[in-house]
Write a protein that holds these residues in place. Sequence first.
Motif, PDB file in Angstrom:
ATOM      1  N   ALA A  21      79.393  27.298  32.928  1.00  0.00           N
ATOM      2  CA  ALA A  21      80.155  28.113  31.979  1.00  0.00           C
ATOM      3  C   ALA A  21      80.524  27.302  30.737  1.00  0.00           C
ATOM      4  O   ALA A  21      80.483  27.818  29.618  1.00  0.00           O
ATOM      5  N   THR A  22      80.879  26.033  30.927  1.00  0.00           N
ATOM      6  CA  THR A  22      81.219  25.200  29.759  1.00  0.00           C
ATOM      7  C   THR A  22      79.997  24.959  28.889  1.00  0.00           C
ATOM      8  O   THR A  22      80.127  24.773  27.680  1.00  0.00           O
ATOM      9  N   LEU A  23      78.821  24.973  29.482  1.00  0.00           N
ATOM     10  CA  LEU A  23      77.598  24.760  28.713  1.00  0.00           C
ATOM     11  C   LEU A  23      77.116  26.023  28.006  1.00  0.00           C
ATOM     12  O   LEU A  23      76.570  25.948  26.902  1.00  0.00           O
ATOM     13  N   LEU A  24      77.310  27.182  28.628  1.00  0.00           N
ATOM     14  CA  LEU A  24      76.683  28.412  28.143  1.00  0.00           C
ATOM     15  C   LEU A  24      77.602  29.365  27.393  1.00  0.00           C
ATOM     16  O   LEU A  24      77.130  30.148  26.571  1.00  0.00           O
ATOM     17  N   ILE A  25      78.894  29.335  27.667  1.00  0.00           N
ATOM     18  CA  ILE A  25      79.790  30.334  27.075  1.00  0.00           C
ATOM     19  C   ILE A  25      80.625  29.681  25.981  1.00  0.00           C
ATOM     20  O   ILE A  25      81.369  28.726  26.240  1.00  0.00           O
ATOM     21  N   PRO A  26      80.493  30.182  24.755  1.00  0.00           N
ATOM     22  CA  PRO A  26      81.298  29.621  23.671  1.00  0.00           C
ATOM     23  C   PRO A  26      82.784  29.896  23.904  1.00  0.00           C
ATOM     24  O   PRO A  26      83.163  30.969  24.368  1.00  0.00           O
ATOM     25  N   GLY A  27      83.602  28.911  23.608  1.00  0.00           N
ATOM     26  CA  GLY A  27      85.041  29.059  23.784  1.00  0.00           C
ATOM     27  C   GLY A  27      85.556  28.439  25.072  1.00  0.00           C
ATOM     28  O   GLY A  27      86.760  28.372  25.282  1.00  0.00           O
ATOM     29  N   ILE A  28      84.656  27.990  25.944  1.00  0.00           N
ATOM     30  CA  ILE A  28      85.060  27.281  27.156  1.00  0.00           C
ATOM     31  C   ILE A  28      84.586  25.849  26.997  1.00  0.00           C
ATOM     32  O   ILE A  28      83.393  25.601  26.817  1.00  0.00           O
ATOM     33  N   SER A  29      85.532  24.921  27.007  1.00  0.00           N
ATOM     34  CA  SER A  29      85.165  23.538  26.717  1.00  0.00           C
ATOM     35  C   SER A  29      85.718  22.577  27.759  1.00  0.00           C
ATOM     36  O   SER A  29      86.748  22.827  28.384  1.00  0.00           O
ATOM     37  N   LEU A  30      84.998  21.491  27.907  1.00  0.00           N
ATOM     38  CA  LEU A  30      85.394  20.403  28.790  1.00  0.00           C
ATOM     39  C   LEU A  30      85.087  19.114  28.037  1.00  0.00           C
ATOM     40  O   LEU A  30      83.929  18.760  27.862  1.00  0.00           O
ATOM     41  N   GLU A  31      86.126  18.462  27.555  1.00  0.00           N
ATOM     42  CA  GLU A  31      85.966  17.252  26.751  1.00  0.00           C
ATOM     43  C   GLU A  31      86.323  16.051  27.607  1.00  0.00           C
ATOM     44  O   GLU A  31      87.490  15.820  27.891  1.00  0.00           O
ATOM     45  N   SER A  32      85.310  15.307  28.017  1.00  0.00           N
ATOM     46  CA  SER A  32      85.575  14.124  28.836  1.00  0.00           C
ATOM     47  C   SER A  32      84.743  12.961  28.331  1.00  0.00           C
ATOM     48  O   SER A  32      83.743  13.139  27.633  1.00  0.00           O
ATOM     49  N   ASP A  33      85.162  11.775  28.716  1.00  0.00           N
ATOM     50  CA  ASP A  33      84.510  10.566  28.236  1.00  0.00           C
ATOM     51  C   ASP A  33      83.396  10.084  29.154  1.00  0.00           C
ATOM     52  O   ASP A  33      82.494   9.381  28.710  1.00  0.00           O
ATOM     53  N   SER A  34      83.450  10.430  30.421  1.00  0.00           N
ATOM     54  CA  SER A  34      82.463   9.915  31.367  1.00  0.00           C
ATOM     55  C   SER A  34      82.044  11.000  32.350  1.00  0.00           C
ATOM     56  O   SER A  34      82.697  12.040  32.474  1.00  0.00           O
ATOM     57  N   ALA A  35      80.966  10.720  33.046  1.00  0.00           N
ATOM     58  CA  ALA A  35      80.471  11.662  34.043  1.00  0.00           C
ATOM     59  C   ALA A  35      81.444  11.784  35.213  1.00  0.00           C
ATOM     60  O   ALA A  35      81.634  12.875  35.762  1.00  0.00           O
ATOM     61  N   VAL A  36      82.075  10.676  35.571  1.00  0.00           N
ATOM     62  CA  VAL A  36      83.039  10.696  36.675  1.00  0.00           C
ATOM     63  C   VAL A  36      84.233  11.582  36.318  1.00  0.00           C
ATOM     64  O   VAL A  36      84.696  12.386  37.137  1.00  0.00           O
ATOM     65  N   GLN A  37      84.717  11.455  35.087  1.00  0.00           N
ATOM     66  CA  GLN A  37      85.841  12.283  34.647  1.00  0.00           C
ATOM     67  C   GLN A  37      85.436  13.762  34.599  1.00  0.00           C
ATOM     68  O   GLN A  37      86.216  14.628  34.961  1.00  0.00           O
ATOM     69  N   THR A  38      84.213  14.035  34.177  1.00  0.00           N
ATOM     70  CA  THR A  38      83.728  15.414  34.130  1.00  0.00           C
ATOM     71  C   THR A  38      83.677  16.021  35.524  1.00  0.00           C
ATOM     72  O   THR A  38      84.171  17.128  35.743  1.00  0.00           O
ATOM     73  N   VAL A  39      83.100  15.306  36.475  1.00  0.00           N
ATOM     74  CA  VAL A  39      82.987  15.814  37.851  1.00  0.00           C
ATOM     75  C   VAL A  39      84.369  15.993  38.466  1.00  0.00           C
ATOM     76  O   VAL A  39      84.652  17.023  39.098  1.00  0.00           O
ATOM     77  N   THR A  40      85.248  15.014  38.261  1.00  0.00           N
ATOM     78  CA  THR A  40      86.612  15.112  38.798  1.00  0.00           C
ATOM     79  C   THR A  40      87.336  16.312  38.208  1.00  0.00           C
ATOM     80  O   THR A  40      87.986  17.074  38.936  1.00  0.00           O
ATOM     81  N   THR A  41      87.226  16.490  36.902  1.00  0.00           N
ATOM     82  CA  THR A  41      87.871  17.629  36.241  1.00  0.00           C
ATOM     83  C   THR A  41      87.330  18.950  36.770  1.00  0.00           C
ATOM     84  O   THR A  41      88.096  19.877  37.043  1.00  0.00           O
ATOM     85  N   LEU A  42      86.014  19.047  36.910  1.00  0.00           N
ATOM     86  CA  LEU A  42      85.412  20.287  37.400  1.00  0.00           C
ATOM     87  C   LEU A  42      85.866  20.615  38.820  1.00  0.00           C
ATOM     88  O   LEU A  42      86.163  21.771  39.133  1.00  0.00           O
ATOM     89  N   ILE A  43      85.957  19.603  39.675  1.00  0.00           N
ATOM     90  CA  ILE A  43      86.411  19.838  41.050  1.00  0.00           C
ATOM     91  C   ILE A  43      87.873  20.266  41.067  1.00  0.00           C
ATOM     92  O   ILE A  43      88.249  21.202  41.778  1.00  0.00           O
ATOM     93  N   LEU A  44      88.697  19.621  40.241  1.00  0.00           N
ATOM     94  CA  LEU A  44      90.115  19.996  40.197  1.00  0.00           C
ATOM     95  C   LEU A  44      90.320  21.387  39.605  1.00  0.00           C
ATOM     96  O   LEU A  44      91.146  22.166  40.100  1.00  0.00           O
ATOM     97  N   VAL A  45      89.561  21.728  38.559  1.00  0.00           N
ATOM     98  CA  VAL A  45      89.664  23.064  37.965  1.00  0.00           C
ATOM     99  C   VAL A  45      89.176  24.123  38.960  1.00  0.00           C
ATOM    100  O   VAL A  45      89.776  25.194  39.076  1.00  0.00           O
ATOM    101  N   ALA A  46      88.120  23.826  39.701  1.00  0.00           N
ATOM    102  CA  ALA A  46      87.640  24.761  40.728  1.00  0.00           C
ATOM    103  C   ALA A  46      88.697  24.963  41.804  1.00  0.00           C
ATOM    104  O   ALA A  46      88.901  26.086  42.279  1.00  0.00           O
ATOM    105  N   ALA A  47      89.388  23.889  42.182  1.00  0.00           N
ATOM    106  CA  ALA A  47      90.456  24.004  43.183  1.00  0.00           C
ATOM    107  C   ALA A  47      91.617  24.837  42.633  1.00  0.00           C
ATOM    108  O   ALA A  47      92.165  25.688  43.349  1.00  0.00           O
ATOM    109  N   ILE A  48      91.995  24.601  41.383  1.00  0.00           N
ATOM    110  CA  ILE A  48      93.068  25.382  40.754  1.00  0.00           C
ATOM    111  C   ILE A  48      92.681  26.858  40.722  1.00  0.00           C
ATOM    112  O   ILE A  48      93.479  27.739  41.056  1.00  0.00           O
ATOM    113  N   PHE A  49      91.443  27.137  40.314  1.00  0.00           N
ATOM    114  CA  PHE A  49      90.954  28.512  40.240  1.00  0.00           C
ATOM    115  C   PHE A  49      90.983  29.180  41.618  1.00  0.00           C
ATOM    116  O   PHE A  49      91.367  30.338  41.749  1.00  0.00           O
ATOM    117  N   GLY A  50      90.592  28.436  42.638  1.00  0.00           N
ATOM    118  CA  GLY A  50      90.615  28.971  43.999  1.00  0.00           C
ATOM    119  C   GLY A  50      92.013  29.298  44.460  1.00  0.00           C
ATOM    120  O   GLY A  50      92.253  30.353  45.056  1.00  0.00           O
TER     121      GLY A  50
END
Length: 128
Positions: A21-50
């Motif tokens: 969704a962050t790649l394909l839908i304009p207006g949804i963004s994920l600004e991170s410095d590293s791949a580890v931070q991106t994966v961690t953020t995505l897992i935490l956001v998925a948990a929050i969403f759940g």
Amino acid sequence: MDFLKGLLIRLATTAVAFWLATLLIPGISLESDSAVQTVTTLILVAAIFGVVNAVLQPIIKTVGCGLYLLTLGLIALVVNGLLFLLTSWIAGQAGLPFHVDGFWPSAVLGALFVGIVTWILGAVLDRD
């Protein structure tokens, strides 16, 4: 053990759906410095969403039952968009670099996209 496996698959598929969704839908963004931070953020956001969906969705469906019937279920798009925005707000409050710009079209399309991708990945991976 099957419950834990299903939960982890559900979390992973939701994280992948958020990433797409962050790649394909304009207006949804994920600004991170590293791949580890991106994966961690995505897992935490998925948990929050759940958690947001597990707690609020049944309450909203029960209270708004009449509205769901009146609109033939189309109000679910609005509700899911608002829950998506709430997830973005909670992630922002937690200091996660995930952001949704607004309700329309970002949150509504994001919620719809995440729901469809999670459903497809869950069917392919046999999460249950």
